[in-house]
Design an enzyme around this catalytic site. Structure first.
Site, short mmCIF file in Angstrom:
data_model
loop_
_atom_site.label_atom_id
_atom_site.label_comp_id
_atom_site.label_asym_id
_atom_site.label_seq_id
_atom_site.Cartn_x
_atom_site.Cartn_y
_atom_site.Cartn_z
N CYS A 103 1.23 -1.01 0.19
CA CYS A 103 0.39 -0.32 -0.21
C CYS A 103 1.00 1.07 -0.27
O CYS A 103 2.22 1.16 1.08
CB CYS A 103 -0.61 0.31 0.85
SG CYS A 103 -2.15 1.76 1.19
N GLU A 146 -8.65 -0.60 -2.56
CA GLU A 146 -8.74 0.46 -2.29
C GLU A 146 -10.17 1.11 -1.81
O GLU A 146 -10.02 1.59 -1.25
CB GLU A 146 -8.53 1.00 -3.41
CG GLU A 146 -7.44 0.43 -4.56
CD GLU A 146 -5.97 1.56 -4.02
OE1 GLU A 146 -6.78 2.35 -3.57
OE2 GLU A 146 -5.08 0.88 -3.70
N HIS A 149 -10.28 1.95 2.05
CA HIS A 149 -9.71 3.15 2.31
C HIS A 149 -11.31 3.96 2.91
O HIS A 149 -10.93 4.78 3.47
CB HIS A 149 -9.19 3.72 1.27
CG HIS A 149 -7.30 3.32 1.83
ND1 HIS A 149 -6.29 3.22 2.23
CD2 HIS A 149 -6.95 1.82 -0.03
CE1 HIS A 149 -5.30 2.28 2.45
NE2 HIS A 149 -5.55 1.55 1.03
#
Length: 179
Positions: A103, A146, A149
């Site tokens: 990440c 993703e 997040h």
């Protein structure tokens, strides 16, 4: 286009839930500039995806896309460039695929994460058109990573084991589980 600073693990913004993007927002110059900057930042950092919270914007915006041979993930399949707004993910199976994830907000490290290998994602694009698609394989892993997040979740929260996490130069990522 300026490269944005990528927030790192420990920054409290990375642990917050993002707000939906509205139709009015997608028509602004600021939104269009943010999307360009996010793609530039992702490319500069050699990433496959970037979520708005990683650059300090608490909005449900994800950009993805890579070249056929990214340097961070050798032999990873190509992921076409895409802008994803307000995604909703539904897991379609209990079957999982494991992957050594990294990440941009946890630089220099990898961890082994298992995620559902088939999902349905509903989202809006940069023109606010709505889509729904069944997605599997590597792209499903990238999207789940993703989209996490957007809800304050980092891949380190999903490690199969804390023993399967470490610095890129130190960890054995050849598929061997550590004792």
């Amino acid at each position: 286009m300026p490269i944005k600073k990528i927030l790192r693990i420990g920054n409290p913004l990375l642990r917050q839930t993002s707000a939906d993007v509205t139709e009015d927002e997608v028509n602004t110059k600021e939104f269009k500039k943010l999307i360009r900057d996010m793609f530039e930042t992702m490319k500069y950092a050699d990433g496959v995806g970037l979520a708005a919270p990683q650059v300090g914007i608490l909005k449900k915006i994800v950009v993805i896309g890579n070249e056929p041979e990214p340097t961070r993930y050798k032999n990873a399949p190509e992921v076409p460039q895409q802008i994803i707004l307000n995604p909703v993910i539904e897991h379609l199976t209990d079957d999982t695929d494991g992957f050594w994830e990294g990440c941009l907000s946890v630089p220099g490290m990898r961890g082994y994460v298992e995620r559902p290998n088939r999902i349905r994602m509903t989202w809006r694009d940069e023109k606010f058109n709505e889509y729904s698609e069944e997605i599997s394989g590597y792209k499903a892993i990238v999207l789940q990573h993703e989209c996490d997040h957007l809800f304050g979740v980092l891949y380190v929260d999903r490690l199969k084991s804390p023993k399967l996490f470490g610095y890129n130069e130190e960890i054995d990522t050849l598929g061997k589980e550590l004792d």
